[in-house]
Scaffold this motif. Structure first.
Motif: not given
Length: 410
Positions: A130-135
């Motif tokens: 999820l964090g990678a997707g937001l970045v």
């Protein structure tokens, strides 16, 4: 959210920072991870988890699609101006489900669900993706995303049907390669483990039923001694099966349950063995069920009993593509420095990401989750936890994988 640099030290040195990360992102994903840990959901029931992830992605301007059945989702990020199929799509996958175990840890985010626990790191995997997707969404919005990326949040890994269900629903349509992370409690935080070839083993379930006439223990010569036959099958089958294959295939048959009889002076008419077959070679996995059945039937016949063998297919070996691993090694060495990227061992544990790597070139990457000086707590135990420093490393790993050049491995 602007992406700011945050220094993360590995082995006493500062690594290369090609993907700076806002500390607020790490804090937010820590909160997500703890929320998921406190509210685990078993295989096929990951409704709350799916909704949480979908809402976060939608709030960032993305358009997630929930998979059939209501658990799991996919979400595509496409660079502005990119034509469909113009460049290969990289799929990044995380698994969502928990295990049917009690959580006995004394932590603020301890599971609130009886007999359900994130004891394999899937809460970490989900928060990292999820964090990678937001970045990656911000990179897309600023024109810095080099190629299409697909986020795959997969249900039911522990039940070993989630990957196939996701693939059948189109999760890999148009995908050129797939990458996943898995928590490794034996590896220090700040390190990632790579290996070309088989990294995890095939895992099948075996059930053997023996049947005989039964009788009195005073007269075994007048009947078939089923318990003795069961012992012969239990002790001889693993060795006989292993000798039919190359030792490098790593085949192991291990029994987990033996059951027969209810009285000390009665030879039972039925008994069962249950266990698992694991191996590291795809051809061995394909051939093992028929050979296993033949060995059991032959041993049973020698002792005057009949045998029925059920092999329930689980997952094949997860085989990392050598070219993908080479590209990952370059990307992660650039991101973290040479010391952070280490060779990792094979495991006979099953991993249903194997269905992804069986469908497209891909790789499973091990993510270090052991904190400084902490003992290694094994996966699938009620005390399992991770050092949350792994969140930043995991997010940066997946962003680096998605944005690094393809086909430039050494």
């Amino acid at each position: 959210m602007t992406i700011y640099a945050a220094v993360f030290r590995i082995g006493g040195r500062t690594p290369v920072m090609s993907v700076p990360l806002d500390p607020r992102m790490t804090d937010q994903m820590r909160d997500v991870r703890r929320d998921l840990h406190a509210h685990p959901e078993l295989s096929g029931a990951e409704f709350r988890t799916t909704t949480l992830v979908a809402d976060r992605l939608a709030a960032a301007g993305l358009a997630p699609t929930v998979l059939p059945g209501g658990t799991g989702l996919v979400c595509d990020l496409t660079p502005a101006g990119a034509a469909p199929g113009e460049r290969p799509v990289t799929a990044l996958r995380a698994d969502l489900d928990a295990l049917p175990l009690p959580d006995v840890k004394d932590v603020p985010y301890r599971s609130t669900v009886p007999d359900a626990c994130h004891a394999c790191g899937h809460d970490l995997h989900t928060a990292v993706l999820l964090g990678a997707g937001l970045v990656l969404a911000e990179l897309r919005d600023t024109g810095a995303l080099p190629r299409p990326v697909r986020l795959v949040f997969q249900p039911a890994e522990e039940a070993m049907w989630g990957a196939r269900a996701a693939i059948e629903a189109g999760a890999l349509d148009g995908v050129g390669r797939a990458v996943a992370l898995h928590a490794d409690p034996r590896l220090d935080v700040g390190r990632v483990g790579l290996r070309a070839g088989a990294i995890t083993g095939a895992a099948d379930f075996v059930l053997v039923r023996l049947t005989g006439p039964g009788g009195h223990t005073a007269r075994p010569h007048l009947t078939a001694d089923l318990v003795h036959a069961l012992g012969v099958v239990a002790t001889q089958t693993p060795a006989l099966l292993a000798r039919r294959f190359d030792p490098r295939a790593g085949l192991r048959l291990v029994w987990g349950r033996v059951a027969a009889g209810s009285a000390a002076n009665a030879i039972p008419s039925g008994g069962e063995l249950a266990g698992t077959v694991r191996c590291l070679d795809t051809a061995t996995w394909d051939a093992a069920p028929d050979l296993l059945t033949g060995i059991v039937v032959a041993l049973a016949e020698q002792h005057g009993v009949t045998a029925e063998v059920e092999v329930t297919r689980g997952v094949p070996p997860c085989v990392n593509d050598a070219d993908v691993v080479d590209d990952l090694r370059v990307a992660l060495t650039t991101e973290f420095g040479v010391d952070a990227v280490v060779a990792t061992e094979q495991s006979l544990g099953g991993e249903d990401f194997a269905w992804f790597t069986r469908s497209v070139p891909g790789a499973l990457v091990r993510l270090g989750t052991r904190g400084p000086g902490a003992p290694a707590t094994d996966l699938h135990t009620s005390t399992f936890d991770v050092d949350e420093g792994a969140l930043e490393v995991g997010i940066r790993t997946l962003v680096a994988v998605a944005t690094a050049p393809v086909g430039e491995g050494a």
